[in-house]
Design a protein around this motif. Structure first.
Motif, PDB file in Angstrom:
ATOM      1  N   LEU A 169       0.834  -0.872  -0.306  1.00 19.17           N
ATOM      2  CA  LEU A 169       0.063  -0.398   0.226  1.00 19.17           C
ATOM      3  C   LEU A 169       0.667   0.926   0.046  1.00 19.17           C
ATOM      4  N   ARG A 170       1.537   1.540   1.008  1.00 19.63           N
ATOM      5  CA  ARG A 170       3.151   2.835   1.218  1.00 19.63           C
ATOM      6  C   ARG A 170       3.999   2.112  -0.229  1.00 19.63           C
ATOM      7  N   GLY A 171       3.874   1.554  -1.388  1.00 16.12           N
ATOM      8  CA  GLY A 171       4.925   1.717  -1.907  1.00 16.12           C
ATOM      9  C   GLY A 171       3.862   1.524  -3.060  1.00 16.12           C
ATOM     10  N   ALA A 172       2.919   1.492  -2.994  1.00 15.78           N
ATOM     11  CA  ALA A 172       1.855   2.244  -4.394  1.00 15.78           C
ATOM     12  C   ALA A 172       1.813   3.803  -4.096  1.00 15.78           C
ATOM     13  N   LEU A 173       0.942   4.013  -3.063  1.00 12.51           N
ATOM     14  CA  LEU A 173       1.082   5.543  -3.258  1.00 12.51           C
ATOM     15  C   LEU A 173       2.555   6.029  -2.904  1.00 12.51           C
ATOM     16  N   LEU A 174       3.865   5.584  -3.477  1.00 14.35           N
ATOM     17  CA  LEU A 174       4.690   6.509  -3.405  1.00 14.35           C
ATOM     18  C   LEU A 174       5.120   6.302  -4.676  1.00 14.35           C
ATOM     19  N   CYS A 175       4.799   5.188  -5.428  1.00  9.65           N
ATOM     20  CA  CYS A 175       5.061   5.536  -6.931  1.00  9.65           C
ATOM     21  C   CYS A 175       4.053   6.019  -7.226  1.00  9.65           C
ATOM     22  N   ASN A 176       2.860   6.756  -6.918  1.00  6.64           N
ATOM     23  CA  ASN A 176       2.494   7.253  -7.756  1.00  6.64           C
ATOM     24  C   ASN A 176       2.145   9.004  -7.471  1.00  6.64           C
ATOM     25  N   ALA A 177       3.105   8.882  -6.644  1.00 12.36           N
ATOM     26  CA  ALA A 177       3.815  10.403  -5.467  1.00 12.36           C
ATOM     27  C   ALA A 177       4.914  10.924  -6.459  1.00 12.36           C
ATOM     28  N   THR A 178       4.966   9.979  -6.694  1.00 17.18           N
ATOM     29  CA  THR A 178       6.197   9.810  -8.010  1.00 17.18           C
ATOM     30  C   THR A 178       6.577  10.430  -8.663  1.00 17.18           C
ATOM     31  N   TRP A 179       5.797   9.869  -9.966  1.00 15.60           N
ATOM     32  CA  TRP A 179       5.098   9.873 -10.908  1.00 15.60           C
ATOM     33  C   TRP A 179       4.526  10.995 -11.015  1.00 15.60           C
ATOM     34  N   ARG A 180       4.139  11.563 -10.090  1.00 15.22           N
ATOM     35  CA  ARG A 180       3.070  13.178 -10.311  1.00 15.22           C
ATOM     36  C   ARG A 180       4.249  13.977 -10.118  1.00 15.22           C
ATOM     37  N   PHE A 181       5.557  14.027  -8.579  1.00 15.99           N
ATOM     38  CA  PHE A 181       6.433  14.685  -8.981  1.00 15.99           C
ATOM     39  C   PHE A 181       7.459  14.865 -10.338  1.00 15.99           C
ATOM     40  N   GLU A 182       7.319  14.147 -10.739  1.00 12.73           N
ATOM     41  CA  GLU A 182       8.185  13.648 -12.100  1.00 12.73           C
ATOM     42  C   GLU A 182       7.726  14.860 -13.136  1.00 12.73           C
ATOM     43  N   ALA A 183       5.978  13.905 -13.346  1.00 13.77           N
ATOM     44  CA  ALA A 183       5.440  14.938 -14.458  1.00 13.77           C
ATOM     45  C   ALA A 183       5.087  16.123 -14.749  1.00 13.77           C
ATOM     46  N   PHE A 184       4.855  16.620 -13.297  1.00  9.70           N
ATOM     47  CA  PHE A 184       4.378  18.317 -13.254  1.00  9.70           C
ATOM     48  C   PHE A 184       5.602  19.230 -12.734  1.00  9.70           C
ATOM     49  N   ASN A 185       6.655  18.337 -12.251  1.00  6.94           N
ATOM     50  CA  ASN A 185       7.741  19.253 -12.081  1.00  6.94           C
ATOM     51  C   ASN A 185       9.279  19.285 -12.853  1.00  6.94           C
ATOM     52  N   ILE A 186       9.307  18.141 -13.421  1.00 12.49           N
ATOM     53  CA  ILE A 186      10.445  18.087 -14.046  1.00 12.49           C
ATOM     54  C   ILE A 186       9.977  18.121 -16.230  1.00 12.49           C
ATOM     55  N   LEU A 187       8.446  17.175 -15.728  1.00 13.12           N
ATOM     56  CA  LEU A 187       8.598  16.738 -17.857  1.00 13.12           C
ATOM     57  C   LEU A 187       7.364  18.163 -17.906  1.00 13.12           C
ATOM     58  N   TYR A 188       6.413  19.081 -16.933  1.00 14.79           N
ATOM     59  CA  TYR A 188       5.233  19.448 -17.581  1.00 14.79           C
ATOM     60  C   TYR A 188       5.451  20.538 -16.469  1.00 14.79           C
ATOM     61  N   THR A 189       6.900  21.471 -16.067  1.00 17.99           N
ATOM     62  CA  THR A 189       6.295  22.609 -15.837  1.00 17.99           C
ATOM     63  C   THR A 189       5.684  23.420 -15.573  1.00 17.99           C
ATOM     64  N   GLY A 190       4.890  24.632 -15.035  1.00 18.90           N
ATOM     65  CA  GLY A 190       4.141  25.785 -15.240  1.00 18.90           C
ATOM     66  C   GLY A 190       2.632  24.820 -15.273  1.00 18.90           C
ATOM     67  N   THR A 191       2.251  23.836 -14.903  1.00 17.60           N
ATOM     68  CA  THR A 191       1.004  23.485 -14.700  1.00 17.60           C
ATOM     69  C   THR A 191       0.068  23.836 -12.735  1.00 17.60           C
ATOM     70  N   SER A 192      -1.185  24.039 -13.725  1.00 16.85           N
ATOM     71  CA  SER A 192      -2.009  23.549 -11.777  1.00 16.85           C
ATOM     72  C   SER A 192      -1.201  22.446 -11.463  1.00 16.85           C
ATOM     73  N   ALA A 193      -1.157  21.034 -11.845  1.00 13.53           N
ATOM     74  CA  ALA A 193      -0.552  20.535 -11.246  1.00 13.53           C
ATOM     75  C   ALA A 193       0.433  20.310 -10.526  1.00 13.53           C
ATOM     76  N   THR A 194       1.538  20.946 -10.646  1.00 15.04           N
ATOM     77  CA  THR A 194       2.535  20.902 -10.111  1.00 15.04           C
ATOM     78  C   THR A 194       2.676  20.429  -8.369  1.00 15.04           C
ATOM     79  N   ASP A 195       1.830  20.551  -7.745  1.00 15.55           N
ATOM     80  CA  ASP A 195       1.192  20.267  -6.350  1.00 15.55           C
ATOM     81  C   ASP A 195       0.930  18.715  -5.908  1.00 15.55           C
ATOM     82  N   SER A 196       0.309  18.631  -7.002  1.00 15.61           N
ATOM     83  CA  SER A 196      -0.698  16.880  -6.979  1.00 15.61           C
ATOM     84  C   SER A 196       0.174  16.014  -6.113  1.00 15.61           C
ATOM     85  N   TYR A 197       1.221  15.797  -5.645  1.00 18.01           N
ATOM     86  CA  TYR A 197       1.861  14.802  -5.566  1.00 18.01           C
ATOM     87  C   TYR A 197       1.908  14.699  -3.782  1.00 18.01           C
TER      88      TYR A 197
END
Length: 469
Positions: free
Chosen positions: A330-358
């Motif tokens: 359970l904790r691993g699944a939360l970690l992987c999904n939070a990490t995906w959001r962080f990478e997607a919206f803080n590294i790949l797609y910057t300046g979006t409304s989803a920056t802090d979604s992680y």
């Protein structure tokens, strides 16, 4: 809330097609474009561009045989189709999705099925570009379950119970063979768990930190570095215990469940782009974190958890080792999904409304770990297995503080962990009692000398990127 998340996804969907491009793609899939009535942009998510294609009349039938993938759906079965265009992905990524869907169709599992190309070379078109493959699927009735729950048109517990039972039916199917048409979780899909656990994601963060000082000093990366070890140990435990493997959905969240508002019945699991072969428990853990949290809440809904576990185990009971590893997964699944959001919206797609979604998932991880809810979920899963005590209401089961599962230098097997828990409940062995008593005496003696000899202050914490070395 869910509406905000949908708006973020729509905002981030890129690569809209012109009407001529849509018409050309639809023609490639044996659909008569003279009957094309409309092509409406659909909710596409972060990595694809989707269209609902409507024909004025049912198109003609066509052959669906294939030497590699033996079953398919005929275009004549519906006048509604779903066009999926993947952005920045290889054609093989869609081929895995097609293989999973066809496997479901062969065994009578309801889902959107793919339409063959007109030239009968397969199901994936690369006419737009090699990194923008496309498939055409049949369209199913129903709406996304998360939207119906948000509008109070269905009960969350009903959705969780039926969705979990449908997921268990998928897990009970004969397994696919890993090869050209299907991947293992070690090579992709499934919330990118292999990238996170193997260190590939950490290397991406290191490279991004060299280019951007803001990323290098980001507080999320210290959280990530501190938690990734437990995921590695959990996967190692799963391998040692030989947990059951099978076809995984890979992204079993509520927005990938189609539900019929009138009949109050599940229609199908859709969006199989993260499909792979892996541990069935991973899908269960992802389903729990993806279906059992209320909108905007940090605490998991225990009634939804009960409904999900009851629905799943009515079809496929969890094994003993699976229940022991459910908390770490359970904790691993939360970690992987939070990490995906962080990478997607803080590294790949910057300046979006989803920056802090992680942040939402990171907070849920901390609360799940701190509050002992993960241990409660493990006990609920055990209680519902055949042969265990009769069911008790969630309020009757007291939450216990979380127990540390791993030593620093040793990975405890699920059997050893169970023995440790039993010994803890029984007070431990006589030798352990003596050790604890001696430690207590030593602690008292040290306390008396504490004013004369203070412990030195702890060293300052290392930067997160040094924690991997």
């Amino acid at each position: 809330n869910q509406n905000r998340q949908r708006q973020m996804k729509e905002h981030l969907s890129v690569g809209a097609l012109s009407s001529s491009e849509v018409r050309r793609l639809v023609w490639e899939f044996s659909v008569d474009t003279s009957l094309l009535a409309s092509a409406d942009r659909a909710h596409g998510g972060y990595s694809g561009t989707n269209y609902v294609v409507t024909t004025a009349d049912k198109p003609s039938d066509s052959s669906t045989s294939d030497s590699n993938l033996s079953s398919s759906s005929s275009p004549s079965s519906s006048s509604l189709f779903f066009l999926k265009v993947a952005n920045n992905q290889a054609p093989a990524e869609l081929q895995y999705q097609v293989a999973a869907i066809l496997h479901l169709a062969r065994h009578g599992i309801n889902t959107c099925t793919p339409i063959r190309l007109r030239n009968k070379t397969g199901f994936v078109s690369v006419s737009l570009a090699k990194n923008r493959p496309a498939i055409l699927l049949t369209h199913l009735p129903g709406r996304n379950a998360d939207a119906l729950i948000e509008e109070n048109k269905v009960k969350a517990t009903d959705v969780c119970r039926q969705a979990a039972a449908a997921l268990a039916e998928v897990h009970e199917l004969p397994p696919l063979t890993v090869g050209a048409n299907m991947r293992s979780f070690l090579t992709g899909g499934c919330c990118n768990v292999a990238d996170v656990a193997s260190g590939r994601t950490a290397r991406k963060f290191l490279n991004a930190g060299e280019r951007n000082r803001k990323i290098k000093n980001h507080p999320y990366l210290r959280f990530f570095a501190a938690k990734v070890k437990e995921l590695q140990l959990a996967l190692r435990d799963a391998k040692t215990a030989e947990l059951p493997q099978g076809l995984l959905h890979g992204d079993p969240f509520l927005d990938n469940v189609l539900f019929d508002e009138k009949t109050k019945k599940i229609v199908a699991w859709v969006d199989w782009e993260d499909a792979c072969i892996g541990y069935k428990l991973w899908d269960v853990a992802c389903g729990l974190i993806g279906c059992c949290y209320d909108t905007g809440k940090k605490e998991i809904n225990k009634q939804s958890v009960d409904a999900f576990l009851r629905g799943y185990q009515s079809v496929r009971p969890l094994t003993r080792d699976e229940t022991h590893l459910l908390g770490p997964f359970l904790r691993g699944a939360l970690l992987c999904n939070a990490t995906w959001r962080f990478e997607a919206f803080n590294i790949l797609y910057t300046g979006t409304s989803a920056t802090d979604s992680y942040v939402e998932l990171m907070d849920r991880y901390k609360l799940l770990e701190k509050g002992g809810t993960d241990s409660w979920i493990e006990r609920r899963a055990k209680a519902m297995r055949p042969g265990w005590a009769s069911w008790r209401s969630p309020s009757a089961v007291k939450a216990a503080p979380p127990v540390s599962l791993y030593d620093d230098d040793e990975v405890a097997s699920p059997t050893r962990r169970l023995k440790f828990k039993q010994e803890s409940k029984q007070g431990g062995s006589f030798l352990s009692t003596l050790v604890l008593a001696a430690a207590a005496v030593g602690g008292v003696a040290f306390h008396k000398r504490d004013k004369l000899r203070r412990a030195p202050p702890p060293p300052p914490p290392k930067p997160w990127y040094q924690l991997f070395g």
